[in-house]
Scaffold this active site. Sequence first.
Site, PDB file in Angstrom:
ATOM      1  N   ASP A   1      79.355  62.837 -22.422  1.00 36.03           N
ATOM      2  CA  ASP A   1      78.092  61.084 -22.131  1.00 36.03           C
ATOM      3  C   ASP A   1      78.620  60.508 -21.018  1.00 36.03           C
ATOM      4  OD1 ASP A   1      79.828  59.319 -23.678  1.00 36.03           O
ATOM      5  OD2 ASP A   1      79.085  59.666 -25.035  1.00 36.03           O
ATOM      6  N   LYS A  53      72.611  61.005 -22.897  1.00 33.71           N
ATOM      7  CA  LYS A  53      70.909  60.692 -23.047  1.00 33.71           C
ATOM      8  C   LYS A  53      69.792  59.441 -22.306  1.00 33.71           C
ATOM      9  CE  LYS A  53      72.187  61.407 -27.909  1.00 33.71           C
ATOM     10  NZ  LYS A  53      73.440  61.791 -28.160  1.00 33.71           N
ATOM     11  N   MET A  79      75.804  47.903 -27.650  1.00 38.23           N
ATOM     12  CA  MET A  79      74.857  48.188 -27.144  1.00 38.23           C
ATOM     13  C   MET A  79      74.000  46.834 -28.044  1.00 38.23           C
ATOM     14  SD  MET A  79      75.102  52.079 -29.230  1.00 38.23           S
ATOM     15  CE  MET A  79      75.337  51.922 -30.575  1.00 38.23           C
TER      16      MET A  79
END
Length: 185
Positions: A41, A63, A175
């Site tokens: 990722d 993503k 996050m």
Amino acid sequence: MEEHYPKLPKAYIVGAGPGDPGLLTVRALQIIQSAEVVLYDRLVSSSILALIPSSAELIYAGKIQGEQAEVQGFIGRTLVEYALAGRRVVRLKGGDPLVFGRGAEEWRLLREAGVEVEVVPGVSAALSVPGLAGIPPTFRGLADGFAVVTGHLRNEAELVDWSKYAAVDTLIILMGVRTRVSIAK
């Protein structure tokens, strides 16, 4: 008489830690250096990626906002496909793969497909970032405990009940950049 069972295909879900190769676990390093296929990722640093053999197939699996479900489907299908084909496949995730990542979902998907899974924990940003910044999550007499909470919401209508964290001495929010204004309120 000893019975012999066929060996299950195997996949690895590995935490790459906070990005510094010196903070990888020995097991994580062993696995990525023997990988044939690595799905990684955007949180995996270039210095960690440089440790992967040049013979390994690298597949970017980061993503993009609004495309998470499609990318996650691709990741799951790809992990299962390579594992069932007998390849040494590694899902390499920044931090720890089971802390606010989809490592648990990937683990379940692989197991449901008949693939053995080895999870290798990584140093989580929840502890490494405060530690590297000199901020202890606990401190005798000041902070007896801490909680790690996601600031990432599945949808904008979802609301976190922040009042349940009011008594926590140290609150670590991962996050939360996009939702920082509502978190601060």
